[in-house]
Scaffold this motif. Structure first.
Motif, PDB file in Angstrom:
ATOM      1  N   LEU A  95      -7.746   7.030 -11.216  1.00 41.21           N
ATOM      2  CA  LEU A  95      -7.376   7.005  -9.795  1.00 41.21           C
ATOM      3  C   LEU A  95      -8.271   7.983  -9.055  1.00 41.21           C
ATOM      4  CD1 LEU A  95      -3.456   7.227  -9.683  1.00 41.21           C
ATOM      5  CD2 LEU A  95      -4.857   5.464  -8.625  1.00 41.21           C
TER       6      LEU A  95
ATOM      7  N   ASP B 120      -3.202  -1.248  -2.546  1.00 40.65           N
ATOM      8  CA  ASP B 120      -3.921  -0.109  -1.981  1.00 40.65           C
ATOM      9  C   ASP B 120      -3.157   1.173  -2.296  1.00 40.65           C
ATOM     10  OD1 ASP B 120      -5.704   1.420  -0.477  1.00 40.65           O
ATOM     11  OD2 ASP B 120      -4.562   1.095   1.361  1.00 40.65           O
ATOM     12  N   VAL B 121      -3.759   2.052  -3.099  1.00 39.93           N
ATOM     13  CA  VAL B 121      -3.129   3.310  -3.489  1.00 39.93           C
ATOM     14  C   VAL B 121      -4.055   4.459  -3.118  1.00 39.93           C
ATOM     15  CG1 VAL B 121      -2.259   4.705  -5.410  1.00 39.93           C
ATOM     16  CG2 VAL B 121      -1.878   2.222  -5.402  1.00 39.93           C
ATOM     17  N   LYS B 122      -3.525   5.392  -2.351  1.00 41.31           N
ATOM     18  CA  LYS B 122      -4.274   6.595  -1.968  1.00 41.31           C
ATOM     19  C   LYS B 122      -3.495   7.805  -2.480  1.00 41.31           C
ATOM     20  CE  LYS B 122      -6.005   9.025   2.101  1.00 41.31           C
ATOM     21  NZ  LYS B 122      -6.078   9.008   3.571  1.00 41.31           N
TER      22      LYS B 122
ATOM     23  N   LEU C 279       1.126   4.229 -10.443  1.00 33.74           N
ATOM     24  CA  LEU C 279       0.301   3.997  -9.258  1.00 33.74           C
ATOM     25  C   LEU C 279      -1.048   3.390  -9.652  1.00 33.74           C
ATOM     26  CD1 LEU C 279       1.051   7.241  -7.197  1.00 33.74           C
ATOM     27  CD2 LEU C 279       2.068   4.959  -6.925  1.00 33.74           C
ATOM     28  N   ALA C 280      -1.624   3.875 -10.740  1.00 28.82           N
ATOM     29  CA  ALA C 280      -2.897   3.325 -11.216  1.00 28.82           C
ATOM     30  C   ALA C 280      -2.742   1.856 -11.617  1.00 28.82           C
ATOM     31  CB  ALA C 280      -3.420   4.153 -12.393  1.00 28.82           C
TER      32      ALA C 280
ATOM     33  N   SER D 102       0.851  -1.188   0.000  1.00 28.29           N
ATOM     34  CA  SER D 102       0.000   0.000   0.000  1.00 28.29           C
ATOM     35  C   SER D 102       0.885   1.236   0.000  1.00 28.29           C
ATOM     36  CB  SER D 102      -0.926   0.017   1.214  1.00 28.29           C
ATOM     37  OG  SER D 102      -0.182   0.222   2.395  1.00 28.29           O
TER      38      SER D 102
ATOM     39  N   THR E 185       0.537   5.724   0.159  1.00 28.03           N
ATOM     40  CA  THR E 185      -0.154   7.003   0.162  1.00 28.03           C
ATOM     41  C   THR E 185       0.761   7.987  -0.550  1.00 28.03           C
ATOM     42  OG1 THR E 185      -1.289   6.527   2.236  1.00 28.03           O
ATOM     43  CG2 THR E 185      -1.125   8.846   1.589  1.00 28.03           C
TER      44      THR E 185
ATOM     45  N   GLN F  61      -2.584  -0.194  -8.524  1.00 30.40           N
ATOM     46  CA  GLN F  61      -3.915  -0.295  -7.938  1.00 30.40           C
ATOM     47  C   GLN F  61      -4.747  -1.351  -8.679  1.00 30.40           C
ATOM     48  OE1 GLN F  61      -6.799   3.024  -8.298  1.00 30.40           O
ATOM     49  NE2 GLN F  61      -6.833   2.962  -6.055  1.00 30.40           N
ATOM     50  N   GLN F  62      -4.624  -1.376  -9.991  1.00 29.97           N
ATOM     51  CA  GLN F  62      -5.361  -2.369 -10.782  1.00 29.97           C
ATOM     52  C   GLN F  62      -4.934  -3.796 -10.450  1.00 29.97           C
ATOM     53  OE1 GLN F  62      -4.640  -0.999 -14.776  1.00 29.97           O
ATOM     54  NE2 GLN F  62      -6.159   0.634 -14.630  1.00 29.97           N
TER      55      GLN F  62
END
Length: 134
Positions: free
Chosen positions: A124, A97-99, A88-89, A63, A65, A92-93
């Motif tokens: 995102l 966990d990407v914030k 990052l996208a 993950s 942030t 995430q796919q």
């Protein structure tokens, strides 16, 4: 199984007049940018950061942030930031966990709209955070 040294995957770059503060903390899952970005060779500046993100995610970071707090960035920096956000996208796919937190000065509608454009193109979800000043 080998223990991954998360500290070795981390990096900190101090700001200059033309480059932002950058922190990649693999142990804490933090990626942070703050300041101005207008280097004459943006790809040379951002490539090690992109490589660091790739290494961190392939070595066990599950993950992250990502905090983007730019006062200004030039066109070539914008392309590099797009490439970072695209990575990052993709992570995430793959289920990570990407914030993304997108900080902008309250009166800077252009910077907020830039974040919105990235968000729309990449899919995102961004958290927009208005600040008084950087």
């Amino acid at each position: 199984m080998n223990q991954v040294d998360m500290d070795a995957l981390s990096m900190t770059i101090e700001p200059t007049k033309v480059t932002p503060f950058v922190q990649l903390d693999a142990r804490e899952g933090i990626l942070a940018f703050k300041g101005r970005s207008s280097p004459s060779a943006s790809l040379e500046f951002y490539y090690p950061i992109m490589s660091g993100i790739d290494r961190a995610f392939t070595q066990g970071v599950s993950s992250i942030t990502a905090n983007f707090a730019f006062e200004y960035f030039n066109t070539s920096s914008s392309k590099c930031l797009f490439d970072i956000l695209k990575r990052l996208a993709q992570f995430q796919q793959k289920g990570m966990d990407v914030k993304v937190n997108w900080y902008y000065e309250e009166e800077d509608d252009d910077m907020r709209e830039t974040g919105e454009d990235y968000e729309d193109v990449l899919g995102l979800e961004f958290n927009y955070i208005a600040v008084n000043e950087f």
